[in-house]
Design a protein around this motif. Sequence first.
Motif, mmCIF file in Angstrom:
data_model
loop_
_atom_site.group_PDB
_atom_site.id
_atom_site.type_symbol
_atom_site.label_atom_id
_atom_site.label_comp_id
_atom_site.label_asym_id
_atom_site.label_seq_id
_atom_site.Cartn_x
_atom_site.Cartn_y
_atom_site.Cartn_z
ATOM 1 N N SER A 107 1.146 -1.463 -0.371
ATOM 2 C CA SER A 107 0.120 0.094 -0.007
ATOM 3 C C SER A 107 0.791 1.351 -0.081
ATOM 4 O O SER A 107 0.195 2.329 -0.299
ATOM 5 C CB SER A 107 -0.798 -0.424 1.289
ATOM 6 O OG SER A 107 -1.669 -0.672 1.329
ATOM 7 N N THR A 137 1.361 4.196 -5.217
ATOM 8 C CA THR A 137 0.145 4.199 -5.547
ATOM 9 C C THR A 137 -1.015 3.847 -6.982
ATOM 10 O O THR A 137 0.622 3.050 -7.356
ATOM 11 C CB THR A 137 -0.070 6.506 -5.995
ATOM 12 O OG1 THR A 137 1.270 6.169 -6.964
ATOM 13 C CG2 THR A 137 0.528 7.181 -4.672
ATOM 14 N N TYR A 138 -2.012 3.914 -6.769
ATOM 15 C CA TYR A 138 -2.270 2.802 -7.827
ATOM 16 C C TYR A 138 -3.986 3.620 -8.160
ATOM 17 O O TYR A 138 -4.950 4.102 -8.037
ATOM 18 C CB TYR A 138 -2.610 1.702 -7.409
ATOM 19 C CG TYR A 138 -2.041 0.698 -6.930
ATOM 20 C CD1 TYR A 138 -1.000 -0.194 -7.338
ATOM 21 C CD2 TYR A 138 -1.489 0.582 -5.469
ATOM 22 C CE1 TYR A 138 -0.385 -1.170 -7.069
ATOM 23 C CE2 TYR A 138 -1.090 -0.228 -4.517
ATOM 24 C CZ TYR A 138 0.100 -0.824 -5.157
ATOM 25 O OH TYR A 138 1.030 -1.734 -4.428
ATOM 26 N N THR A 139 -4.164 3.654 -9.500
ATOM 27 C CA THR A 139 -4.293 4.738 -10.560
ATOM 28 C C THR A 139 -5.290 3.316 -11.531
ATOM 29 O O THR A 139 -4.938 2.797 -12.406
ATOM 30 C CB THR A 139 -4.320 5.970 -11.013
ATOM 31 O OG1 THR A 139 -3.893 5.224 -11.787
ATOM 32 C CG2 THR A 139 -4.370 6.450 -10.480
ATOM 33 N N SER A 190 -9.241 4.382 -7.909
ATOM 34 C CA SER A 190 -7.579 4.510 -7.217
ATOM 35 C C SER A 190 -7.350 3.394 -6.064
ATOM 36 O O SER A 190 -9.030 3.098 -5.564
ATOM 37 C CB SER A 190 -7.318 6.002 -6.774
ATOM 38 O OG SER A 190 -8.730 6.389 -5.839
ATOM 39 N N GLY A 191 -6.683 2.800 -5.369
ATOM 40 C CA GLY A 191 -6.403 2.257 -4.411
ATOM 41 C C GLY A 191 -6.245 0.790 -5.525
ATOM 42 O O GLY A 191 -6.723 0.641 -6.456
ATOM 43 N N PRO A 244 5.562 6.940 -3.618
ATOM 44 C CA PRO A 244 5.297 8.100 -3.226
ATOM 45 C C PRO A 244 7.740 8.899 -3.096
ATOM 46 O O PRO A 244 7.307 9.847 -2.669
ATOM 47 C CB PRO A 244 5.059 7.484 -2.125
ATOM 48 C CG PRO A 244 5.472 6.492 -1.816
ATOM 49 C CD PRO A 244 5.035 5.440 -2.918
ATOM 50 N N ASN A 277 7.344 4.885 -12.234
ATOM 51 C CA ASN A 277 5.351 4.470 -12.575
ATOM 52 C C ASN A 277 5.539 2.889 -14.037
ATOM 53 O O ASN A 277 6.496 2.901 -14.599
ATOM 54 C CB ASN A 277 4.754 5.102 -13.011
ATOM 55 C CG ASN A 277 4.905 5.317 -15.054
ATOM 56 O OD1 ASN A 277 4.832 4.893 -15.468
ATOM 57 N ND2 ASN A 277 5.856 6.764 -15.021
#
Length: 673
Positions: free
Chosen positions: A457, A460-462, A473-474, A494, A500
């Motif tokens: 976690s 970051t996920y989109t 997101s998440g 982050p 990415n």
Amino acid sequence: MPNLYRQGVAESQTTIAMMYQWQQALSASGPWSDIPGAIKVNYTPLHAEGVTTYYRRLTTNCDSVLSTSSIATVAVNANTAPTINVGSVVNTCLGSTTRLGGSPTATGNGGATIASYQWTPAGVYTPNNASANPTVSPTTTTIYTVLVTDNNGCQSLGQQLVNVYKADAGPDASTCVGKIVRIGGAPIQGLSGLTYSWSASPADPSMSCTNCAQPDVHPTAATTYTLTMTIPVTGGGTCSTTDVVTVTPVAAPVTPNFAGPDKTFCISDLDAFLGTPKESGFTYVWAPGNYLQWNNVSSTRFQPGNLAMPNPNPIKYYLTAIKQGCSFVDSTYASVIEANAGVDGCGPRYVGTADRTPNINETYSWTKVSGPGNFTGATNLPMVPVSSSGGGSTTYRLTVSYNGTTCTDDVVVPPCGCVVDIAVEAPFVCPSFGLNGGANSVKLTATAGDIFSSDPSVFTYTWSPNVGLSAYSGREVYLTDNVERTYTVTMGSPFDPSFNCTRTIHVNNPAWSLPVFQAKDVTTCPGISVSIGQPTVAGYSYAWTDPQKYLNDTTLSNPTAIVRGSQYFPVLVVDVGSGCVARDTAHVIITGMPAGIAGSDIQMCGSGTVQLGQSPLPNVTYLWTPAASYQPNNTAANPTIPVAATTSFYLQATNSVTGCVVNDTVKVTVKVR
């Protein structure tokens, strides 16, 4: 009883219970009468003056007289034995001289004169033991017996008790420092005028009394106590005796902190010892015994293992040193720390692991050993962030310190590509809203693939396109409709804004379907091969669960099973094209029959009627042979039959459901009367 020998073989005889009864009579020919209470082997009679009496002993076994002894005659004349006067009980001290007898010791009766004296027990008598009033110096309390004989040959016995007293300070003793110990012997009862007097060297103010038989003391150093006991002597005056006892306090171990200092060890440390060298005369016990190789030595190996931390951590140990019944207790703390830099893997990510020692205030220090990567945050925590390592591997070192102990560990962050994985969680595994049951049935979870992280976690996920999902997101999202689409998830870091990577997944393909498969439930006999599946379908894969190896092949659609007890066999069937799965379980049921179904062998005296077999079982048919007069018939489970000679009967039992057949035999043995 003596053994009997029959043809050289010893046989023991039966024990015969015997009793005795003495009888008396005034004539050798009787009549005889039982003497009340005279039932032992020997008997000592009393006689009236001038009466001659006859005695005999009967041996009986309650039912009859086994034997009669010869007759013993006691003839009593008219003379009277001497009169004894040995005097009163004498109280004296050890080492003192005592005069025995009275004044006089004995007198004759009926004009008789005293002919001799004989004192016992054997010992030193002055002038000798034939004197009327000898003197003695007994070492213990003694009963003296005198045998007096007059000129008629008549004798009398007399006894005199001489009590010999001596001071008893008790045995030497060891005691624990500060613990009370009682010295001296038990008080002498019933002796008026007795006195006790204690003294100590060195002086001991802890004595509970100085004029009692048993004072309580608790000396701080080895002390000798002297007891003087004074008693009144029979006939006048006093005498005294003395005794000493030494009480020695047991000293504590020479080493003040014999459990040793508090120690800290790195996890997996194989040279972890607690305690100090053994001191002579002491035994040791550690408590609790958790994580200790030995709990009965002064210096023990601490073994917390190399996986889990000890609980509690730190752990407090008590070491008890025991000497001569005295216990001395010391304690020490053992604690375990670890430097765990984590598993090698790509970045950006956190390196290290969570703190597993919350009750220890150790220090953490991270340094970069080599490589192009770098820290992107704090460097004094169990877990710290690092960047990706483009162009080469980066090695980081963690140093953990506490209580003078330092542990280190390294982790490598290699240069890697960017991979994000998508896992499907659904009842039938494939990502189909309709096939899995609709709302909240299909969950998609994104995870960093080749980037190691104990917490995915932190990325970051989109998700796109922004339709048909519960969120965009998440890490976790759910399908919300049955429309065929391809979704893309983008993972960012982050720690590194330029980082990415993406992954796509195809969902809700209308061509997908669930596998169709039904495992069989089969009833069979023990050890018989049975098929438990269905014919093969092209495009399906099969995986049966068979830990005991009862199946011929766990990848077949229709394997065979050979079992001797009922078993379940789960199967997973996968549609290779869609990834959809079906699950089912085959149940192989073994229908057996009880052992000894024909019944137990029978023995009988002479001819008669017996019952064979056992209670009837459901779905089982029976056939008895040989031909005979069975009642009700030879197809009953437990028929009765008349038997005149030894015969074996044979039973064939058949299960009508499974076809299983069991053959059994029962033998009826007829013994001639």
